[in-house]
Design a protein around this motif. Structure first.
Motif, PDB file in Angstrom:
ATOM      1  N   UNK A  67       0.888  -1.109  -0.058  1.00  0.00           N
ATOM      2  CA  UNK A  67      -0.289   0.097  -0.122  1.00  0.00           C
ATOM      3  C   UNK A  67       0.991   1.494   0.245  1.00  0.00           C
ATOM      4  N   UNK A  68       2.573   0.991  -0.330  1.00  0.00           N
ATOM      5  CA  UNK A  68       3.113   2.644   0.313  1.00  0.00           C
ATOM      6  C   UNK A  68       3.184   2.559   1.251  1.00  0.00           C
ATOM      7  N   UNK A  69       2.981   1.866   2.542  1.00  0.00           N
ATOM      8  CA  UNK A  69       2.800   2.898   3.949  1.00  0.00           C
ATOM      9  C   UNK A  69       4.479   2.306   4.006  1.00  0.00           C
ATOM     10  N   UNK A  70       4.955   2.691   4.706  1.00  0.00           N
ATOM     11  CA  UNK A  70       6.674   3.009   5.744  1.00  0.00           C
ATOM     12  C   UNK A  70       5.667   2.242   6.624  1.00  0.00           C
ATOM     13  N   UNK A  71       6.862   1.881   7.176  1.00  0.00           N
ATOM     14  CA  UNK A  71       7.185   0.694   8.504  1.00  0.00           C
ATOM     15  C   UNK A  71       6.749   1.540   9.881  1.00  0.00           C
ATOM     16  N   UNK A  72       6.417   1.184  10.526  1.00  0.00           N
ATOM     17  CA  UNK A  72       7.262   1.572  11.911  1.00  0.00           C
ATOM     18  C   UNK A  72       8.306   0.786  12.783  1.00  0.00           C
ATOM     19  N   UNK A  73       8.566   0.923  13.730  1.00  0.00           N
ATOM     20  CA  UNK A  73       9.501   0.109  14.428  1.00  0.00           C
ATOM     21  C   UNK A  73      10.358   1.202  14.985  1.00  0.00           C
ATOM     22  N   UNK A  74      11.255   0.836  15.990  1.00  0.00           N
ATOM     23  CA  UNK A  74      12.244   1.604  16.314  1.00  0.00           C
ATOM     24  C   UNK A  74      13.375   2.030  15.861  1.00  0.00           C
ATOM     25  N   UNK A  75      14.064   1.113  15.570  1.00  0.00           N
ATOM     26  CA  UNK A  75      15.504   1.909  14.456  1.00  0.00           C
ATOM     27  C   UNK A  75      15.130   2.753  13.486  1.00  0.00           C
ATOM     28  N   UNK A  76      13.944   2.281  13.302  1.00  0.00           N
ATOM     29  CA  UNK A  76      13.297   3.260  11.845  1.00  0.00           C
ATOM     30  C   UNK A  76      12.434   5.142  12.463  1.00  0.00           C
ATOM     31  N   UNK A  77      12.346   4.208  13.679  1.00  0.00           N
ATOM     32  CA  UNK A  77      12.000   6.178  14.160  1.00  0.00           C
ATOM     33  C   UNK A  77      12.971   6.142  14.785  1.00  0.00           C
ATOM     34  N   UNK A  78      14.159   5.541  15.323  1.00  0.00           N
ATOM     35  CA  UNK A  78      15.840   6.393  15.483  1.00  0.00           C
ATOM     36  C   UNK A  78      16.273   7.432  14.205  1.00  0.00           C
ATOM     37  N   UNK A  79      16.285   6.415  13.689  1.00  0.00           N
ATOM     38  CA  UNK A  79      16.927   7.194  12.637  1.00  0.00           C
ATOM     39  C   UNK A  79      16.232   8.621  11.377  1.00  0.00           C
ATOM     40  N   UNK A  80      14.882   8.210  11.760  1.00  0.00           N
ATOM     41  CA  UNK A  80      13.691   9.210  11.165  1.00  0.00           C
ATOM     42  C   UNK A  80      13.821  10.646  11.931  1.00  0.00           C
ATOM     43  N   UNK A  81      14.080  10.282  13.418  1.00  0.00           N
ATOM     44  CA  UNK A  81      14.194  11.484  14.478  1.00  0.00           C
ATOM     45  C   UNK A  81      16.009  12.113  13.622  1.00  0.00           C
ATOM     46  N   UNK A  82      16.958  11.196  13.690  1.00  0.00           N
ATOM     47  CA  UNK A  82      18.112  12.113  13.714  1.00  0.00           C
ATOM     48  C   UNK A  82      18.189  12.277  12.728  1.00  0.00           C
ATOM     49  N   UNK A  83      17.601  11.902  11.870  1.00  0.00           N
ATOM     50  CA  UNK A  83      18.271  13.176  10.346  1.00  0.00           C
ATOM     51  C   UNK A  83      16.522  14.405  10.581  1.00  0.00           C
ATOM     52  N   UNK A  84      15.542  14.201  11.034  1.00  0.00           N
ATOM     53  CA  UNK A  84      15.271  15.136  11.803  1.00  0.00           C
ATOM     54  C   UNK A  84      15.735  16.326  12.322  1.00  0.00           C
TER      55      UNK A  84
END
Length: 123
Positions: A67-84
């Protein structure tokens, strides 16, 4: 060196990602420009969080679903917040970030094998 010592341990990498997520959230709460993060000492932890977790291994399984959704999970959240957080640095903070990478991470092997691989995994 730490990666060689714990090679192949995704559990250890997940702990590093968790520590990164908690550190980023404590250092840079969500929203707005990080006006106070301007010095080399203040941005050094961001470099550490880019280098220590093995982002290519952690994010290898994170692919968009049908469906084009990006999964969630702590490693993904960490990467997303670090880049932000890095993106929200003020001009002086970005200059300090660049200086730390150039002066303290200038070793070709570190740049090629760790930082470049991390940047590709986070992209």
């Amino acid at each position: 060196e730490i990666r060689r010592k714990f090679a192949g341990s995704l559990v250890v990498e997940q702990h590093w990602a968790s520590a990164t997520l908690h550190g980023v959230r404590a250092l840079a709460p969500a929203g707005g420009l990080l006006k106070n993060m301007r010095t080399v000492d203040q941005v050094r932890s961001l470099i550490l969080w880019l280098i220590v977790p093995n982002w290519p291994a952690l994010l290898a399984g994170f692919i968009k679903d049908a469906a084009g959704r990006i999964p969630s999970g702590e490693p993904f959240e960490a990467a997303k917040e670090l880049l932000a957080t890095i993106a929200r640095l003020p001009v002086q903070g970005r200059a300090a970030f660049r200086d730390v990478v150039a002066e303290e991470c200038g070793d070709t092997e570190l740049l090629r094998d760790v930082l470049l691989a991390a940047a590709r995994a986070l992209a």
